[in-house]
Design an enzyme around this catalytic site. Structure first.
Site, PDB file in Angstrom:
ATOM      1  N   CYS A 170       0.130   3.846   2.665  1.00 54.88           N
ATOM      2  CA  CYS A 170       0.535   3.307   3.970  1.00 54.88           C
ATOM      3  C   CYS A 170       2.017   3.563   4.216  1.00 54.88           C
ATOM      4  O   CYS A 170       2.420   3.947   5.322  1.00 54.88           O
ATOM      5  CB  CYS A 170       0.273   1.801   4.040  1.00 54.88           C
ATOM      6  SG  CYS A 170      -1.443   1.311   3.872  1.00 54.88           S
ATOM      7  N   CYS A 191       0.836  -1.209   0.000  1.00 60.60           N
ATOM      8  CA  CYS A 191       0.000   0.000   0.000  1.00 60.60           C
ATOM      9  C   CYS A 191       0.872   1.261   0.000  1.00 60.60           C
ATOM     10  O   CYS A 191       1.505   1.586   1.008  1.00 60.60           O
ATOM     11  CB  CYS A 191      -0.904  -0.036   1.227  1.00 60.60           C
ATOM     12  SG  CYS A 191      -1.781   1.487   1.592  1.00 60.60           S
TER      13      CYS A 191
END
Length: 104
Positions: free
Chosen positions: A32, A29
């Site tokens: 993230c 991600c």
């Protein structure tokens, strides 16, 4: 330094009643990964005042399921064993800091 939570260690921290911040993330991600340094900075600034850690949702899925997390990154803020607030998506360090300060 932010802790590396598992479902079990995150639940243990939450049950302690302390202010707990859980960053739900995954290695694949992009947002993230970009949020990671802000979480680390938060852990350093609030060391001894709050428990701050990261939980890889690919390896641990109980906490995210229990709190109905549908998107990552999601940061959950707990106090007294209860979910008090959350952020979803890439947010600023200042927003994370503000939400944590509100719990202290």
């Amino acid at each position: 330094m932010a802790l590396q939570f598992t479902d079990a260690t995150a639940k243990e921290a939450i049950a302690s009643g302390k202010a707990v911040v859980v960053d739900l993330w995954a290695e694949w991600c992009g947002p993230c990964i970009k949020l990671g340094p802000s979480v680390e900075k938060l852990a350093e600034e609030f060391e001894g005042k709050a428990v701050v850690g990261k939980l890889n949702v690919d390896e641990n899925d109980e906490l995210s399921a229990e709190n109905r997390v549908r998107n990552i990154p999601t940061v959950l803020f707990f106090k007294d064993g209860e979910l008090k607030d959350r952020t979803v998506g890439l947010v600023s360090y200042d927003e994370l800091r503000s939400k944590l300060e509100a719990l202290l």
